[in-house]
Design an enzyme around this catalytic site. Structure first.
Site, short mmCIF file in Angstrom:
data_model
loop_
_atom_site.label_atom_id
_atom_site.label_comp_id
_atom_site.label_asym_id
_atom_site.label_seq_id
_atom_site.Cartn_x
_atom_site.Cartn_y
_atom_site.Cartn_z
CE LYS A 165 -8.32 -3.43 -3.18
NZ LYS A 165 -9.01 -2.64 -2.39
CE1 TYR A 195 -6.52 4.77 -1.34
CE2 TYR A 195 -4.30 4.78 -0.32
CZ TYR A 195 -5.39 4.15 -0.15
OH TYR A 195 -5.80 3.39 0.62
CG HIS A 197 -11.79 0.77 0.20
ND1 HIS A 197 -10.78 1.47 -0.70
CD2 HIS A 197 -11.04 0.94 1.33
CE1 HIS A 197 -9.88 1.91 -0.24
NE2 HIS A 197 -9.90 1.51 0.95
CB THR A 224 -7.16 2.71 -4.48
OG1 THR A 224 -6.42 1.41 -4.13
CG2 THR A 224 -8.43 2.70 -3.71
CB SER A 239 -1.03 0.00 0.90
OG SER A 239 -1.41 1.23 1.55
#
Length: 396
Positions: A256, A134, A280, A160, A111
Protein backbone atom coordinates in the site's frame (compact mmCIF):
# COMPACT_ATOMS: atom_id res chain seq x y z
CA UNK A 1 -31.93 6.39 10.16
CA UNK A 2 -31.90 10.16 10.52
CA UNK A 3 -30.47 13.10 12.38
CA UNK A 4 -32.30 16.32 13.39
CA UNK A 5 -35.36 15.01 11.58
CA UNK A 6 -33.64 14.49 8.21
CA UNK A 7 -32.84 11.11 6.59
CA UNK A 8 -29.22 10.16 5.99
CA UNK A 9 -28.76 9.96 2.24
CA UNK A 10 -25.03 10.49 1.66
CA UNK A 11 -21.56 10.11 3.13
CA UNK A 12 -21.64 13.87 3.70
CA UNK A 13 -24.57 13.37 6.11
CA UNK A 14 -22.56 10.79 8.07
CA UNK A 15 -19.59 13.15 8.14
CA UNK A 16 -21.66 15.96 9.67
CA UNK A 17 -23.15 13.66 12.28
CA UNK A 18 -19.70 12.33 13.20
CA UNK A 19 -18.43 15.90 13.56
CA UNK A 20 -21.13 16.53 16.15
CA UNK A 21 -20.63 13.31 18.11
CA UNK A 22 -16.89 12.58 18.11
CA UNK A 23 -14.44 14.51 20.34
CA UNK A 24 -12.55 17.19 18.46
CA UNK A 25 -9.11 15.57 18.47
CA UNK A 26 -10.38 12.26 17.09
CA UNK A 27 -12.66 13.81 14.47
CA UNK A 28 -9.80 16.07 13.33
CA UNK A 29 -7.47 13.08 13.22
CA UNK A 30 -9.71 11.61 10.52
CA UNK A 31 -10.73 14.77 8.72
CA UNK A 32 -7.40 16.45 7.99
CA UNK A 33 -4.39 16.11 5.71
CA UNK A 34 -0.76 17.01 6.15
CA UNK A 35 0.45 20.62 6.05
CA UNK A 36 -1.92 22.69 3.86
CA UNK A 37 -4.21 19.75 3.07
CA UNK A 38 -3.89 20.39 -0.68
CA UNK A 39 -3.38 16.73 -1.59
CA UNK A 40 -6.21 15.66 0.72
CA UNK A 41 -8.57 18.06 -1.09
CA UNK A 42 -7.24 17.09 -4.53
CA UNK A 43 -8.18 13.44 -3.96
CA UNK A 44 -11.86 14.39 -3.81
CA UNK A 45 -11.73 17.22 -6.35
CA UNK A 46 -10.02 15.20 -9.07
CA UNK A 47 -12.48 12.35 -8.68
CA UNK A 48 -15.33 14.85 -8.89
CA UNK A 49 -13.96 16.33 -12.12
CA UNK A 50 -14.19 13.03 -14.02
CA UNK A 51 -17.30 13.04 -16.19
CA UNK A 52 -19.63 10.09 -16.67
CA UNK A 53 -21.17 8.93 -19.92
CA UNK A 54 -24.97 8.73 -19.75
CA UNK A 55 -26.52 6.09 -22.01
CA UNK A 56 -30.12 5.19 -22.89
CA UNK A 57 -31.95 2.40 -24.69
CA UNK A 58 -29.91 -0.35 -23.02
CA UNK A 59 -31.34 -3.26 -21.04
CA UNK A 60 -30.05 -2.68 -17.50
CA UNK A 61 -32.51 -4.91 -15.68
CA UNK A 62 -29.89 -7.50 -14.67
CA UNK A 63 -27.14 -5.66 -12.78
CA UNK A 64 -24.53 -7.08 -10.41
CA UNK A 65 -21.82 -5.45 -8.32
CA UNK A 66 -20.34 -8.71 -7.05
CA UNK A 67 -16.63 -9.24 -7.59
CA UNK A 68 -13.54 -10.85 -6.05
CA UNK A 69 -10.81 -8.98 -4.18
CA UNK A 70 -7.58 -10.89 -3.51
CA UNK A 71 -9.48 -13.98 -4.57
CA UNK A 72 -12.19 -13.46 -1.95
CA UNK A 73 -15.84 -12.81 -2.84
CA UNK A 74 -17.04 -9.26 -2.24
CA UNK A 75 -20.64 -8.06 -2.49
CA UNK A 76 -19.41 -4.78 -3.96
CA UNK A 77 -15.90 -3.80 -5.16
CA UNK A 78 -15.10 -2.12 -1.85
CA UNK A 79 -12.96 -3.01 1.18
CA UNK A 80 -12.54 -1.18 4.48
CA UNK A 81 -9.07 0.36 4.61
CA UNK A 82 -6.73 0.13 7.61
CA UNK A 83 -7.28 3.19 9.78
CA UNK A 84 -5.54 4.01 13.03
CA UNK A 85 -7.54 4.80 16.17
CA UNK A 86 -10.88 3.63 14.78
CA UNK A 87 -11.67 2.57 18.34
CA UNK A 88 -11.58 6.23 19.33
CA UNK A 89 -14.31 7.17 16.85
CA UNK A 90 -16.66 4.82 18.70
CA UNK A 91 -15.93 2.41 21.53
CA UNK A 92 -14.59 -0.92 20.20
CA UNK A 93 -14.73 0.65 16.74
CA UNK A 94 -12.56 -1.88 14.92
CA UNK A 95 -14.68 -4.77 16.17
CA UNK A 96 -17.88 -3.01 15.11
CA UNK A 97 -16.51 -2.10 11.68
CA UNK A 98 -15.27 -5.64 11.10
CA UNK A 99 -18.67 -7.08 12.03
CA UNK A 100 -20.46 -4.65 9.72
CA UNK A 101 -18.11 -5.51 6.86
CA UNK A 102 -18.57 -9.23 7.43
CA UNK A 103 -22.35 -9.02 7.39
CA UNK A 104 -22.29 -6.81 4.31
CA UNK A 105 -19.89 -9.13 2.51
CA UNK A 106 -16.79 -6.98 2.01
CA UNK A 107 -13.22 -7.28 3.36
CA UNK A 108 -12.10 -5.45 6.49
CA UNK A 109 -8.49 -4.39 7.16
CA UNK A 110 -7.20 -3.93 10.72
CA UNK A 111 -4.44 -1.38 11.36
CA UNK A 112 -1.33 -2.08 13.39
CA UNK A 113 -2.16 1.08 15.40
CA UNK A 114 -5.73 0.02 16.09
CA UNK A 115 -7.32 0.28 19.52
CA UNK A 116 -8.77 -3.24 19.33
CA UNK A 117 -6.17 -5.97 18.85
CA UNK A 118 -5.91 -8.67 16.19
CA UNK A 119 -7.23 -11.14 18.75
CA UNK A 120 -10.11 -8.85 19.74
CA UNK A 121 -11.34 -8.67 16.15
CA UNK A 122 -10.80 -12.38 15.51
CA UNK A 123 -12.84 -13.23 18.62
CA UNK A 124 -15.82 -11.22 17.32
CA UNK A 125 -15.83 -12.25 13.64
CA UNK A 126 -15.95 -15.46 11.63
CA UNK A 127 -14.72 -14.24 8.23
CA UNK A 128 -10.93 -13.90 7.72
CA UNK A 129 -9.87 -10.24 7.68
CA UNK A 130 -6.81 -8.43 6.35
CA UNK A 131 -4.09 -7.00 8.61
CA UNK A 132 -2.03 -3.88 7.90
CA UNK A 133 1.62 -3.76 8.86
CA UNK A 134 4.22 -0.99 9.14
CA UNK A 135 7.87 -1.85 8.57
CA UNK A 136 9.40 -1.28 12.00
CA UNK A 137 12.98 -1.45 13.20
CA UNK A 138 12.09 -4.11 15.76
CA UNK A 139 12.01 -7.06 13.39
CA UNK A 140 11.42 -9.51 16.24
CA UNK A 141 8.22 -7.64 17.11
CA UNK A 142 7.23 -7.70 13.44
CA UNK A 143 7.73 -11.44 13.25
CA UNK A 144 5.57 -11.88 16.36
CA UNK A 145 2.92 -9.60 14.84
CA UNK A 146 2.93 -11.58 11.59
CA UNK A 147 2.57 -14.81 13.57
CA UNK A 148 -0.37 -13.34 15.51
CA UNK A 149 -2.02 -12.37 12.22
CA UNK A 150 -1.50 -15.89 10.89
CA UNK A 151 -2.83 -17.48 14.10
CA UNK A 152 -5.91 -15.22 13.93
CA UNK A 153 -6.65 -16.49 10.43
CA UNK A 154 -5.90 -13.25 8.58
CA UNK A 155 -6.01 -13.93 4.85
CA UNK A 156 -3.80 -11.00 3.75
CA UNK A 157 -1.09 -8.69 5.00
CA UNK A 158 -1.20 -5.09 3.80
CA UNK A 159 2.26 -3.54 4.10
CA UNK A 160 2.19 0.27 4.20
CA UNK A 161 5.22 1.61 2.32
CA UNK A 162 4.62 5.36 2.37
CA UNK A 163 5.30 6.03 6.05
CA UNK A 164 9.06 5.71 6.66
CA UNK A 165 8.60 9.07 8.40
CA UNK A 166 5.31 10.57 9.55
CA UNK A 167 3.92 13.58 7.72
CA UNK A 168 3.07 16.60 9.84
CA UNK A 169 -0.62 17.11 10.52
CA UNK A 170 -1.06 20.47 12.17
CA UNK A 171 -4.37 19.70 13.87
CA UNK A 172 -3.01 16.58 15.58
CA UNK A 173 -0.24 18.67 17.12
CA UNK A 174 -2.55 21.50 18.14
CA UNK A 175 -5.07 19.09 19.64
CA UNK A 176 -2.43 17.14 21.57
CA UNK A 177 -3.69 13.89 20.04
CA UNK A 178 -3.42 10.95 22.44
CA UNK A 179 -5.36 7.86 23.39
CA UNK A 180 -6.98 8.02 25.81
CA UNK A 181 -7.29 11.84 25.75
CA UNK A 182 -5.14 13.70 28.26
CA UNK A 183 -7.23 15.34 31.03
CA UNK A 184 -6.55 18.93 29.98
CA UNK A 185 -9.14 21.64 30.56
CA UNK A 186 -9.76 21.97 26.82
CA UNK A 187 -10.29 18.22 26.44
CA UNK A 188 -12.53 17.99 29.48
CA UNK A 189 -14.76 20.78 28.18
CA UNK A 190 -14.96 19.14 24.75
CA UNK A 191 -15.65 15.67 26.17
CA UNK A 192 -18.44 17.08 28.33
CA UNK A 193 -20.26 17.99 25.11
CA UNK A 194 -20.04 14.36 23.84
CA UNK A 195 -21.96 12.36 26.49
CA UNK A 196 -22.82 9.48 24.13
CA UNK A 197 -19.15 8.99 23.26
CA UNK A 198 -18.07 9.16 26.89
CA UNK A 199 -20.72 6.67 28.01
CA UNK A 200 -19.73 4.18 25.33
CA UNK A 201 -16.04 4.53 26.20
CA UNK A 202 -16.79 3.96 29.88
CA UNK A 203 -18.26 0.56 28.97
CA UNK A 204 -15.09 -0.82 27.33
CA UNK A 205 -11.58 -1.56 28.55
CA UNK A 206 -10.07 -0.95 25.11
CA UNK A 207 -8.54 2.53 25.16
CA UNK A 208 -4.99 2.19 23.80
CA UNK A 209 -2.97 0.43 21.07
CA UNK A 210 -3.65 -3.17 22.02
CA UNK A 211 -1.58 -4.66 19.20
CA UNK A 212 1.48 -3.10 20.84
CA UNK A 213 0.92 -2.57 24.58
CA UNK A 214 1.78 -5.79 26.40
CA UNK A 215 3.61 -7.16 23.35
CA UNK A 216 6.73 -4.98 23.51
CA UNK A 217 9.04 -5.01 26.51
CA UNK A 218 8.98 -1.72 28.40
CA UNK A 219 5.85 -0.38 26.72
CA UNK A 220 3.15 -0.19 29.36
CA UNK A 221 1.67 3.32 29.21
CA UNK A 222 1.04 6.16 26.77
CA UNK A 223 4.35 7.87 27.43
CA UNK A 224 6.49 4.79 26.78
CA UNK A 225 4.28 3.80 23.85
CA UNK A 226 4.64 7.18 22.13
CA UNK A 227 8.40 7.07 22.61
CA UNK A 228 8.64 3.55 21.19
CA UNK A 229 6.43 4.24 18.15
CA UNK A 230 8.20 7.48 17.23
CA UNK A 231 11.51 5.64 17.07
CA UNK A 232 10.24 2.58 15.21
CA UNK A 233 9.40 3.80 11.70
CA UNK A 234 12.24 2.42 9.59
CA UNK A 235 13.86 4.97 7.29
CA UNK A 236 16.02 2.25 5.74
CA UNK A 237 12.90 0.55 4.29
CA UNK A 238 13.66 -0.88 0.83
CA UNK A 239 12.51 -3.62 -1.54
CA UNK A 240 14.69 -6.23 0.19
CA UNK A 241 12.55 -5.71 3.30
CA UNK A 242 9.45 -6.45 1.23
CA UNK A 243 11.05 -9.65 -0.03
CA UNK A 244 11.88 -10.59 3.57
CA UNK A 245 8.23 -10.19 4.52
CA UNK A 246 7.20 -12.21 1.47
CA UNK A 247 9.41 -15.07 2.75
CA UNK A 248 7.83 -15.17 6.22
CA UNK A 249 4.21 -14.67 5.07
CA UNK A 250 2.72 -17.38 2.87
CA UNK A 251 -0.72 -15.81 2.24
CA UNK A 252 -1.77 -12.79 0.18
CA UNK A 253 0.59 -9.81 0.39
CA UNK A 254 -0.54 -6.29 -0.54
CA UNK A 255 1.75 -3.25 -0.88
CA UNK A 256 0.00 0.00 0.00
CA UNK A 257 1.20 3.49 -0.87
CA UNK A 258 2.18 3.15 -4.54
CA UNK A 259 2.01 6.49 -6.35
CA UNK A 260 4.53 6.10 -9.17
CA UNK A 261 4.55 3.72 -12.17
CA UNK A 262 8.16 2.69 -11.55
CA UNK A 263 7.31 1.67 -7.99
CA UNK A 264 4.42 -0.40 -9.35
CA UNK A 265 6.83 -2.29 -11.62
CA UNK A 266 9.23 -2.85 -8.72
CA UNK A 267 6.36 -4.03 -6.51
CA UNK A 268 5.34 -6.62 -9.08
CA UNK A 269 8.85 -8.13 -8.93
CA UNK A 270 8.74 -8.72 -5.17
CA UNK A 271 6.14 -11.46 -5.37
CA UNK A 272 3.39 -9.33 -3.87
CA UNK A 273 -0.16 -10.19 -4.90
CA UNK A 274 -1.58 -6.67 -5.07
CA UNK A 275 -0.80 -2.98 -4.73
CA UNK A 276 -2.88 -0.10 -3.45
CA UNK A 277 -2.55 3.13 -5.42
CA UNK A 278 -2.59 5.61 -2.56
CA UNK A 279 -1.14 8.86 -1.22
CA UNK A 280 -2.16 7.92 2.34
CA UNK A 281 -5.31 10.02 2.08
CA UNK A 282 -3.23 13.19 1.66
CA UNK A 283 -1.76 12.64 5.13
CA UNK A 284 1.89 12.24 4.14
CA UNK A 285 3.41 14.26 1.26
CA UNK A 286 1.38 17.42 0.76
CA UNK A 287 1.79 18.52 -2.84
CA UNK A 288 1.79 14.95 -4.15
CA UNK A 289 -0.65 14.19 -6.99
CA UNK A 290 -4.10 12.84 -6.24
CA UNK A 291 -4.39 9.07 -6.22
CA UNK A 292 -6.91 9.05 -9.08
CA UNK A 293 -4.68 11.14 -11.35
CA UNK A 294 -1.95 8.48 -11.09
CA UNK A 295 -4.16 5.39 -11.24
CA UNK A 296 -4.26 4.82 -15.03
CA UNK A 297 -0.48 5.03 -15.49
CA UNK A 298 0.20 2.85 -12.47
CA UNK A 299 -2.37 0.26 -13.57
CA UNK A 300 -0.75 0.11 -17.00
CA UNK A 301 2.73 -0.26 -15.48
CA UNK A 302 1.62 -2.98 -13.08
CA UNK A 303 0.46 -5.20 -15.92
CA UNK A 304 -1.40 -8.45 -15.39
CA UNK A 305 0.91 -9.91 -12.73
CA UNK A 306 -0.41 -7.94 -9.78
CA UNK A 307 -3.89 -6.86 -8.66
CA UNK A 308 -4.47 -3.11 -8.55
CA UNK A 309 -6.54 -1.62 -5.74
CA UNK A 310 -7.17 2.07 -5.06
CA UNK A 311 -7.80 4.50 -2.25
CA UNK A 312 -8.02 8.25 -1.83
CA UNK A 313 -11.12 10.42 -1.87
CA UNK A 314 -13.87 7.82 -2.31
CA UNK A 315 -17.06 9.46 -1.03
CA UNK A 316 -19.73 8.00 -3.31
CA UNK A 317 -20.69 5.09 -5.50
CA UNK A 318 -19.87 7.29 -8.49
CA UNK A 319 -16.30 7.58 -7.20
CA UNK A 320 -16.11 3.79 -6.96
CA UNK A 321 -17.18 3.43 -10.59
CA UNK A 322 -14.65 6.04 -11.72
CA UNK A 323 -11.79 4.22 -10.01
CA UNK A 324 -12.85 0.91 -11.56
CA UNK A 325 -13.05 2.56 -14.96
CA UNK A 326 -9.47 3.82 -14.64
CA UNK A 327 -7.96 0.44 -13.85
CA UNK A 328 -8.67 -0.57 -10.24
CA UNK A 329 -10.03 -4.00 -9.35
CA UNK A 330 -11.59 -2.53 -6.23
CA UNK A 331 -11.35 0.41 -3.83
CA UNK A 332 -10.53 0.85 -0.16
CA UNK A 333 -12.51 3.34 1.90
CA UNK A 334 -11.15 4.98 5.05
CA UNK A 335 -12.73 8.30 5.96
CA UNK A 336 -16.09 7.30 4.52
CA UNK A 337 -16.62 4.37 6.88
CA UNK A 338 -15.04 6.26 9.80
CA UNK A 339 -17.65 8.99 9.39
CA UNK A 340 -20.30 6.29 9.66
CA UNK A 341 -18.58 4.71 12.65
CA UNK A 342 -18.29 8.02 14.49
CA UNK A 343 -21.87 8.90 13.66
CA UNK A 344 -23.67 5.70 14.67
CA UNK A 345 -21.20 2.94 15.47
CA UNK A 346 -21.76 -0.37 13.70
CA UNK A 347 -25.04 0.82 12.15
CA UNK A 348 -23.21 3.79 10.68
CA UNK A 349 -20.62 1.59 8.95
CA UNK A 350 -23.46 -0.45 7.47
CA UNK A 351 -25.18 2.77 6.39
CA UNK A 352 -21.98 3.91 4.65
CA UNK A 353 -21.67 0.64 2.71
CA UNK A 354 -25.35 0.67 1.81
CA UNK A 355 -25.08 4.25 0.50
CA UNK A 356 -22.13 3.28 -1.70
CA UNK A 357 -23.97 0.19 -2.97
CA UNK A 358 -27.11 2.15 -3.87
CA UNK A 359 -25.16 4.95 -5.54
CA UNK A 360 -22.99 2.54 -7.51
CA UNK A 361 -26.03 0.60 -8.68
CA UNK A 362 -27.89 3.74 -9.78
CA UNK A 363 -24.82 5.13 -11.54
CA UNK A 364 -24.21 1.88 -13.39
CA UNK A 365 -27.82 1.89 -14.54
CA UNK A 366 -27.72 5.46 -15.84
CA UNK A 367 -24.43 4.77 -17.61
CA UNK A 368 -25.92 1.72 -19.28
CA UNK A 369 -23.65 -0.92 -17.75
CA UNK A 370 -24.57 -4.01 -15.77
CA UNK A 371 -21.19 -5.34 -14.62
CA UNK A 372 -18.22 -3.66 -12.87
CA UNK A 373 -15.82 -5.03 -15.48
CA UNK A 374 -17.39 -2.61 -17.99
CA UNK A 375 -16.77 0.47 -15.83
CA UNK A 376 -14.37 2.00 -18.39
CA UNK A 377 -17.30 2.43 -20.78
CA UNK A 378 -18.99 4.70 -18.24
CA UNK A 379 -16.29 7.36 -18.36
CA UNK A 380 -15.75 10.28 -20.73
CA UNK A 381 -12.29 11.66 -21.58
CA UNK A 382 -10.24 9.05 -19.73
CA UNK A 383 -6.64 10.28 -19.56
CA UNK A 384 -5.08 6.91 -20.41
CA UNK A 385 -6.62 3.86 -22.12
CA UNK A 386 -7.22 1.13 -19.57
CA UNK A 387 -5.46 -2.14 -20.48
CA UNK A 388 -8.03 -4.87 -21.24
CA UNK A 389 -6.68 -7.28 -18.59
CA UNK A 390 -7.39 -4.73 -15.87
CA UNK A 391 -11.06 -4.62 -16.86
CA UNK A 392 -11.55 -8.35 -16.24
CA UNK A 393 -13.28 -8.16 -12.86
CA UNK A 394 -14.56 -11.67 -12.29
CA UNK A 395 -18.00 -11.85 -10.68
CA UNK A 396 -18.33 -13.90 -7.53
Amino acid sequence: MSFPGAPITSIADLRELARRRVPRMFYDYVDCGSWTGATYRANEADLGAIRLRQRVGIDISERSQATRLLGEPAAIPVALAPTGLAGMQWADGEILAARAAERFGVPFTLSTVSVCSIEDVADHTSRPFWFQLYMMKDRAFMERLVKRARDAGCSALVLTLDLPVQGQRHLDIKNGLSTPPKPTLRNIVNLASKPRWCLNMARTRRHTFRNIVGHVEGVEDMSSLAQWVSGQFDQTLNWDDVRWLRRIWDRKLVLKGILDPEDARLAARTGADAIVVSNHGGRQLDGAPSSISMLPRIAEAAGSDIEVLFDGGIRSGQDVLKALGLGARGVLIGRAFLYGLGAMGEAGVTACLDILRRELDLTMALCGITDPRDAARALLDTPTPVPPHLRAVAPA
